[in-house]
Write a protein that holds these residues in place. Structure first.
Motif, PDB file in Angstrom:
ATOM      1  N   ALA A   1       0.808  -1.218   0.000  1.00 27.58           N
ATOM      2  CA  ALA A   1       0.000   0.000   0.000  1.00 27.58           C
ATOM      3  C   ALA A   1       0.840   1.267   0.000  1.00 27.58           C
ATOM      4  CB  ALA A   1      -0.944   0.008   1.208  1.00 27.58           C
ATOM      5  N   VAL A   2       2.099   1.186   0.396  1.00 33.95           N
ATOM      6  CA  VAL A   2       2.935   2.389   0.381  1.00 33.95           C
ATOM      7  C   VAL A   2       3.200   2.790  -1.063  1.00 33.95           C
ATOM      8  CG1 VAL A   2       3.977   1.825   2.598  1.00 33.95           C
ATOM      9  CG2 VAL A   2       5.104   1.087   0.496  1.00 33.95           C
TER      10      VAL A   2
ATOM     11  N   LEU B   1       8.272   5.878  -0.663  1.00 36.22           N
ATOM     12  CA  LEU B   1       9.516   5.122  -0.571  1.00 36.22           C
ATOM     13  C   LEU B   1      10.714   5.995  -0.916  1.00 36.22           C
ATOM     14  CD1 LEU B   1       8.289   1.846  -2.303  1.00 36.22           C
ATOM     15  CD2 LEU B   1       8.874   2.078   0.120  1.00 36.22           C
ATOM     16  N   LEU B   2      10.596   6.810  -1.954  1.00 36.06           N
ATOM     17  CA  LEU B   2      11.694   7.693  -2.347  1.00 36.06           C
ATOM     18  C   LEU B   2      12.030   8.696  -1.249  1.00 36.06           C
ATOM     19  CD1 LEU B   2      10.670   8.511  -6.038  1.00 36.06           C
ATOM     20  CD2 LEU B   2      12.747   7.300  -5.348  1.00 36.06           C
ATOM     21  N   GLY B   3      11.004   9.216  -0.581  1.00 39.35           N
ATOM     22  CA  GLY B   3      11.216  10.293   0.382  1.00 39.35           C
ATOM     23  C   GLY B   3      11.430   9.848   1.806  1.00 39.35           C
ATOM     24  N   HIS B   4      11.562   8.540   2.065  1.00 42.76           N
ATOM     25  CA  HIS B   4      11.756   8.012   3.418  1.00 42.76           C
ATOM     26  C   HIS B   4      10.609   8.401   4.344  1.00 42.76           C
ATOM     27  CE1 HIS B   4      15.809   6.555   2.542  1.00 42.76           C
ATOM     28  NE2 HIS B   4      16.087   7.725   2.013  1.00 42.76           N
TER      29      HIS B   4
ATOM     30  N   SER C   1       7.607   6.419   4.040  1.00 44.30           N
ATOM     31  CA  SER C   1       6.671   5.299   3.887  1.00 44.30           C
ATOM     32  C   SER C   1       6.344   4.639   5.210  1.00 44.30           C
ATOM     33  CB  SER C   1       7.267   4.241   2.945  1.00 44.30           C
ATOM     34  OG  SER C   1       8.399   3.623   3.559  1.00 44.30           O
ATOM     35  N   GLY C   2       7.186   4.854   6.219  1.00 39.85           N
ATOM     36  CA  GLY C   2       7.020   4.182   7.503  1.00 39.85           C
ATOM     37  C   GLY C   2       7.714   2.849   7.600  1.00 39.85           C
ATOM     38  N   LEU C   3       8.366   2.399   6.514  1.00 39.79           N
ATOM     39  CA  LEU C   3       9.086   1.125   6.560  1.00 39.79           C
ATOM     40  C   LEU C   3      10.245   1.187   7.546  1.00 39.79           C
ATOM     41  CD1 LEU C   3       9.354  -0.055   2.848  1.00 39.79           C
ATOM     42  CD2 LEU C   3       8.293  -1.313   4.722  1.00 39.79           C
ATOM     43  N   GLN C   4      10.522   0.049   8.199  1.00 38.54           N
ATOM     44  CA  GLN C   4      11.673  -0.011   9.092  1.00 38.54           C
ATOM     45  C   GLN C   4      12.956   0.225   8.312  1.00 38.54           C
ATOM     46  OE1 GLN C   4      11.086  -4.046  10.552  1.00 38.54           O
ATOM     47  NE2 GLN C   4      12.865  -4.768   9.409  1.00 38.54           N
ATOM     48  N   ARG C   5      14.018   0.522   9.045  1.00 32.66           N
ATOM     49  CA  ARG C   5      15.257   0.935   8.401  1.00 32.66           C
ATOM     50  C   ARG C   5      15.920  -0.191   7.613  1.00 32.66           C
ATOM     51  NH1 ARG C   5      19.341   5.039   9.334  1.00 32.66           N
ATOM     52  NH2 ARG C   5      21.358   4.288   8.584  1.00 32.66           N
ATOM     53  N   GLU C   6      16.016  -1.389   8.189  1.00 32.23           N
ATOM     54  CA  GLU C   6      16.769  -2.481   7.580  1.00 32.23           C
ATOM     55  C   GLU C   6      15.887  -3.715   7.405  1.00 32.23           C
ATOM     56  OE1 GLU C   6      19.536  -1.486   6.690  1.00 32.23           O
ATOM     57  OE2 GLU C   6      20.344  -0.071   8.147  1.00 32.23           O
ATOM     58  N   PRO C   7      16.252  -4.600   6.480  1.00 33.38           N
ATOM     59  CA  PRO C   7      15.594  -5.906   6.440  1.00 33.38           C
ATOM     60  C   PRO C   7      16.015  -6.737   7.639  1.00 33.38           C
ATOM     61  CG  PRO C   7      17.427  -5.862   4.904  1.00 33.38           C
ATOM     62  CD  PRO C   7      17.291  -4.463   5.449  1.00 33.38           C
ATOM     63  N   ASP C   8      15.251  -7.767   7.942  1.00 38.86           N
ATOM     64  CA  ASP C   8      15.612  -8.664   9.035  1.00 38.86           C
ATOM     65  C   ASP C   8      16.800  -9.542   8.634  1.00 38.86           C
ATOM     66  OD1 ASP C   8      13.563  -7.640  10.542  1.00 38.86           O
ATOM     67  OD2 ASP C   8      12.153  -9.254  10.040  1.00 38.86           O
ATOM     68  N   GLY C   9      17.358 -10.215   9.641  1.00 44.64           N
ATOM     69  CA  GLY C   9      18.457 -11.136   9.362  1.00 44.64           C
ATOM     70  C   GLY C   9      19.803 -10.536   9.664  1.00 44.64           C
TER      71      GLY C   9
ATOM     72  N   ASP D   1       4.444  -6.226   9.657  1.00 42.87           N
ATOM     73  CA  ASP D   1       5.036  -5.434  10.733  1.00 42.87           C
ATOM     74  C   ASP D   1       6.321  -4.724  10.325  1.00 42.87           C
ATOM     75  OD1 ASP D   1       6.813  -7.557  10.626  1.00 42.87           O
ATOM     76  OD2 ASP D   1       6.428  -8.273  12.662  1.00 42.87           O
ATOM     77  N   LYS D   2       6.703  -4.856   9.049  1.00 43.95           N
ATOM     78  CA  LYS D   2       7.829  -4.049   8.565  1.00 43.95           C
ATOM     79  C   LYS D   2       7.441  -2.573   8.469  1.00 43.95           C
ATOM     80  CE  LYS D   2      10.598  -7.519   8.092  1.00 43.95           C
ATOM     81  NZ  LYS D   2       9.738  -8.521   8.718  1.00 43.95           N
ATOM     82  N   ILE D   3       6.151  -2.267   8.494  1.00 41.80           N
ATOM     83  CA  ILE D   3       5.695  -0.884   8.545  1.00 41.80           C
ATOM     84  C   ILE D   3       5.763  -0.436  10.002  1.00 41.80           C
ATOM     85  CG2 ILE D   3       3.792   0.700   8.124  1.00 41.80           C
ATOM     86  CD1 ILE D   3       4.839  -0.353   5.572  1.00 41.80           C
TER      87      ILE D   3
END
Length: 256
Positions: A95-96, A101-104, A106-114, A135-137
């Motif tokens: 939905a983002v 996404l370009l402008g930081h 989107s609310g996404l977390q900073r890094e991927p898991d792992g 929950d990455k948002i």
């Protein structure tokens, strides 16, 4: 056009001070005028910098990814307010929007898991996407400026799906080759600066690994481990404008 002698002296002083205070193994700074290198300031010895020495460019890679996105916008293949799901269907964060996404924002977390992706071999695109969960948002879109490498990894995935071309090949074909940036490459090409970290206690230099960050390469990195390498004696794109997003302001998600 070269710099005035006093201006060049001040630039050299700033670079020497930044290298010493930041304890960087070496540092190079180029002043470009009208697409040409007008002055090169260098400091440090590990290695001794010059205009043809490649450095890893870190998160400057995000600028290149954003340019590729804007090219697709200009070609009519996407709109900035399209949801991610329109071009990368099936993710739980679809939905983002591209603009968010370009402008930081989107609310996404900073890094991927792992494993910390900057210092481990990166995963492929399928693995990155499989690891996405709702929950990455971390925040609602536009709630706060929240820097996200994961967002740019997803923009790279979107570009690959939209064009049918891997991100690294697309970057070379659509940006680096047309601009004559022959010393900006995905893999290091001699001569290049090896990455070092200065140990915080004994001040020794320790060489960093050169890992392929895989599907996260479109984000570059926040520090030393990017997959794009660049040297100074090549033309650079004309200037772009970006804004600093303010919390809760949709207008500030317009970075280009």
């Amino acid at each position: 056009m070269s710099l005035l002698p006093e201006t060049a002296r001040q630039v050299d002083l700033l670079v020497a001070r930044a290298q010493a205070e930041g304890r960087g193994p070496s540092l190079a700074l180029g002043v470009v005028r009208d697409g040409r290198l007008a002055h090169l300031a260098a400091a440090g010895e590990t290695p001794r910098p010059d205009g043809d020495l490649q450095y890893r460019v870190g998160s400057i890679t995000k600028t290149m990814t954003a340019v590729l996105v804007m090219q697709q916008r200009d070609a009519g293949r996407l709109a900035l307010d399209d949801p991610l799901d329109a071009h990368l269907p099936g993710t739980p964060v679809g939905a983002v929007t591209v603009r968010q996404l370009l402008g930081h924002v989107s609310g996404l977390q900073r890094e991927p898991d792992g494993d910390w992706w900057e210092r481990a071999e990166g995963t492929d695109l399928a693995t990155l996407l499989a690891g996405l969960t709702p929950d990455k948002i971390a925040h609602p879109p536009h709630f706060v400026y929240h820097y996200s490498n994961l967002a740019y990894g997803l923009l790279g995935a979107m570009l690959e799906r939209t064009t049918g071309t891997p991100w690294a090949d697309l970057l070379t074909e659509r940006l680096l080759t047309p601009l004559g940036m022959r010393r900006t490459t995905y893999h290091p090409s001699q001569p290049y600066a090896h990455g070092y970290v200065v140990h915080p206690w004994d001040e020794t230099l320790r060489e960093e690994p050169r890992t392929d960050t895989g599907a996260m390469a479109p984000a570059g990195s926040s520090g030393r481990l990017s997959r794009i390498w660049a040297a100074g004696r090549r033309s650079w794109p004309t200037r772009t404008r970006r804004c600093s997003p303010r919390p809760r302001s949709p207008r500030c998600a317009r970075p280009w």
